[in-house]
Design an enzyme around this catalytic site. Structure first.
Site, PDB file in Angstrom:
ATOM      1  N   GLY A  21      38.415  -1.206  10.110  1.00  0.00           N
ATOM      2  CA  GLY A  21      38.356  -2.656  10.159  1.00  0.00           C
ATOM      3  C   GLY A  21      38.224  -3.205   8.761  1.00  0.00           C
ATOM      4  N   ASN A  22      37.942  -4.483   8.681  1.00  0.00           N
ATOM      5  CA  ASN A  22      37.770  -5.089   7.370  1.00  0.00           C
ATOM      6  C   ASN A  22      36.488  -4.627   6.716  1.00  0.00           C
ATOM      7  OD1 ASN A  22      40.096  -6.884   7.175  1.00  0.00           O
ATOM      8  ND2 ASN A  22      39.194  -7.783   8.998  1.00  0.00           N
ATOM      9  N   GLY A  23      35.465  -4.396   7.527  1.00  0.00           N
ATOM     10  CA  GLY A  23      34.165  -4.059   6.978  1.00  0.00           C
ATOM     11  C   GLY A  23      33.956  -2.571   6.760  1.00  0.00           C
ATOM     12  N   ASP A  30      31.468 -12.741  15.887  1.00  0.00           N
ATOM     13  CA  ASP A  30      32.728 -12.031  15.661  1.00  0.00           C
ATOM     14  C   ASP A  30      33.354 -11.577  16.979  1.00  0.00           C
ATOM     15  OD1 ASP A  30      34.760 -11.107  14.049  1.00  0.00           O
ATOM     16  OD2 ASP A  30      33.736  -9.263  13.457  1.00  0.00           O
ATOM     17  N   GLY A  76      39.106   4.143  14.079  1.00  0.00           N
ATOM     18  CA  GLY A  76      39.766   2.928  13.609  1.00  0.00           C
ATOM     19  C   GLY A  76      39.159   2.420  12.321  1.00  0.00           C
ATOM     20  N   LYS A 109      29.821   3.937  12.606  1.00  0.00           N
ATOM     21  CA  LYS A 109      30.493   2.926  11.792  1.00  0.00           C
ATOM     22  C   LYS A 109      30.008   3.051  10.357  1.00  0.00           C
ATOM     23  CE  LYS A 109      31.914  -1.775  11.619  1.00  0.00           C
ATOM     24  NZ  LYS A 109      32.365  -2.845  12.473  1.00  0.00           N
TER      25      LYS A 109
HETATM   26  P1  ATP Z   1      37.027  -6.040  11.909  1.00  0.00           P
HETATM   27  O1  ATP Z   1      36.574  -5.160  10.842  1.00  0.00           O
HETATM   28  O2  ATP Z   1      37.936  -7.099  11.471  1.00  0.00           O
HETATM   29  O3  ATP Z   1      35.896  -6.538  12.727  1.00  0.00           O
HETATM   30  P2  ATP Z   1      37.628  -4.081  13.941  1.00  0.00           P
HETATM   31  O4  ATP Z   1      36.644  -4.579  14.924  1.00  0.00           O
HETATM   32  O5  ATP Z   1      38.921  -3.557  14.492  1.00  0.00           O
HETATM   33  O6  ATP Z   1      37.989  -5.193  12.889  1.00  0.00           O
HETATM   34  P3  ATP Z   1      35.791  -1.975  13.280  1.00  0.00           P
HETATM   35  O7  ATP Z   1      34.660  -2.727  13.865  1.00  0.00           O
HETATM   36  O8  ATP Z   1      35.567  -1.243  12.019  1.00  0.00           O
HETATM   37  O9  ATP Z   1      37.016  -2.961  13.022  1.00  0.00           O
HETATM   38  O10 ATP Z   1      36.307  -0.971  14.375  1.00  0.00           O
HETATM   39  C1  ATP Z   1      37.472  -0.227  14.202  1.00  0.00           C
HETATM   40  C2  ATP Z   1      37.966   0.289  15.540  1.00  0.00           C
HETATM   41  O11 ATP Z   1      37.104   1.329  15.993  1.00  0.00           O
HETATM   42  C3  ATP Z   1      37.926  -0.749  16.654  1.00  0.00           C
HETATM   43  O12 ATP Z   1      39.125  -1.471  16.711  1.00  0.00           O
HETATM   44  C4  ATP Z   1      37.694   0.067  17.896  1.00  0.00           C
HETATM   45  O13 ATP Z   1      38.933   0.388  18.483  1.00  0.00           O
HETATM   46  C5  ATP Z   1      37.022   1.317  17.388  1.00  0.00           C
HETATM   47  N1  ATP Z   1      35.586   1.322  17.786  1.00  0.00           N
HETATM   48  C6  ATP Z   1      34.603   0.596  17.222  1.00  0.00           C
HETATM   49  N2  ATP Z   1      33.413   0.847  17.786  1.00  0.00           N
HETATM   50  C7  ATP Z   1      33.643   1.751  18.758  1.00  0.00           C
HETATM   51  C8  ATP Z   1      32.812   2.409  19.743  1.00  0.00           C
HETATM   52  N3  ATP Z   1      31.501   2.173  19.828  1.00  0.00           N
HETATM   53  N4  ATP Z   1      33.403   3.282  20.595  1.00  0.00           N
HETATM   54  C9  ATP Z   1      34.728   3.518  20.517  1.00  0.00           C
HETATM   55  N5  ATP Z   1      35.564   2.928  19.642  1.00  0.00           N
HETATM   56  C10 ATP Z   1      35.037   2.058  18.761  1.00  0.00           C
HETATM   57 MG    MG Z   2      34.633  -4.260  15.203  1.00  0.00          MG
END
Ligand code: ATP
Ligand code: MG
Length: 334
Positions: free
Chosen positions: A17-19, A130, A15, A37
């Site tokens: 995200g913003n960051g 968050d 996935g 990440k």
């Molecule tokens: P934001 O950046 O606004 O916080 P977000 O939480 O969706 O949004 P990310 O933290 O970059 O963005 O995560 C992206 C996606 O990756 C998440 O929505 C989640 O579904 C998936 N993800 C994140 N961490 C894990 C993990 N440890 N195990 C499995 N999937 C994960």
């Molecule tokens: Mg996240």
């Protein structure tokens, strides 16, 4: 673990995200599956090193309600954070796939998040900052854990200005510039719980017209393309039909359109500050204890709102703790 980028094999994109973005990877020397990440940071080398140092605190965060941490390293211009992989993903993805989540399960989510927040604050004096469905993760054992908490002040500073897009879970006092406290996380939890129970983001109007609401959700959910994704998705009209619906919303008080991007997010923020907090509706559909719990989380005055620790003794949370609902069985359905 002595983590090096060369030892990590990309398996799958999880996935964006913003960051940054998250990938499923294998640490080849140990055959360990992890979530990596990748955060792009525009900061001086000294600041990057500071962030890396601050992230090391996560090594000491040991709780079954917190994602475990394998390590972090610099891979210029990124910082990579390797954590426990949760094979069922985040709750936003789950409800978008299976629809509204059963209130007994939502109770277990509330319990897990409160336990996680209480651990972070009591043991490490960390405020999450968050809480939202995408930062609450599940695995096929039925574990529920929180991730992406604000361990590193420098990391928060470095990506702060891209955070506007996620501010919809932000408490009224935060929007008004007050200091962040554990109680701000409680507000975000309240919003998240309504979202899970209703199967849609709560800042929209009537629950009577479901087609309109699902349309509302669909304008929200594709938000992940870039740093301003959520805002763009909130405000960019897709078609004339959408426009008509948005005008209808505007007349009911929540404008998602506005004159430009900044305006629409501002209006949403104004709505959070000025209008009554959302509730678990329609009244009577959910257990009264659940309604009361959510109302408690969403008290607009932070002085009236309880802390995560206090809320652990709330009647609904006691029931959730005692509940025999089968999380593992539930997780096997998707
Ligand atoms: P934001 O950046 O606004 O916080 P977000 O939480 O969706 O949004 P990310 O933290 O970059 O963005 O995560 C992206 C996606 O990756 C998440 O929505 C989640 O579904 C998936 N993800 C994140 N961490 C894990 C993990 N440890 N195990 C499995 N999937 C994960
Ligand atoms: Mg996240």
């Amino acid at each position: 673990f002595d983590l090096r980028n060369e030892d990590l094999k990309d398996l799958q994109e999880l996935g964006q995200g913003n960051g940054g973005s998250v990938k499923k990877v294998e640490h080849v020397p140990t055959s360990t599956i992890m979530a990596k990440k990748i955060v792009l940071i525009d900061a001086k080398p000294s600041v990057r090193k500071q962030i890396l140092r601050e992230l090391q605190i996560m090594h000491n965060c040991n709780s079954k309600f917190i994602i475990s941490f394998y390590g972090a390293f610099l891979a210029d211009p990124n910082i990579c954070i390797c954590m426990e992989f949760m094979d069922k993903g985040s709750l936003d993805g789950i409800y978008k796939k299976i629809g509204a989540i059963d209130i007994d399960i939502v109770g277990k989510v509330a319990l897990a998040v409160l336990e996680g927040l209480t651990y972070l604050y009591d043991v490490h004096r960390i405020i999450h900052r968050d809480i939202k469905p995408s930062n609450i993760l599940c695995n096929s054992r039925g574990d529920i854990k929180i991730c992406d908490f604000g361990v590193s002040g420098e990391l928060i500073n470095s990506i702060a200005d891209t955070f506007v897009g996620t501010s919809t879970y932000m408490s009224p006092e935060r929007i008004q510039g007050a200091q962040y406290t554990v109680k701000s996380d409680v507000w975000s939890l309240g919003i998240s719980l309504i979202e899970l129970a209703l199967g849609r983001f709560p800042f929209s109007e009537s629950e009577s017209d479901d087609s309109d609401l699902s349309d509302f959700e669909s304008t929200l959910s594709p938000a992940r393309p870039g740093s301003m994704g959520s805002i763009a998705a909130l405000s960019l009209p897709k078609s004339r039909k959408d426009k008509a619906k948005k005008d209808k919303r505007k007349s009911k008080g929540v404008s998602l359109q506005g004159g430009g991007m900044t305006m629409s997010i501002l209006e949403l923020l104004q709505h959070i500050v000025n209008e009554p907090a959302p509730r678990l509706t329609p009244e009577g559909r959910y257990p009264p204890e659940a309604e009361r719990f959510v109302d408690n989380c969403l008290l607009k005055d932070p002085d009236m709102r309880k802390t995560p620790k206090d809320l652990l003794t709330h009647e609904w949370i006691k029931q959730a703790r005692a509940s025999k609902v089968d999380l593992e069985g539930w997780a096997s359905t998707f």
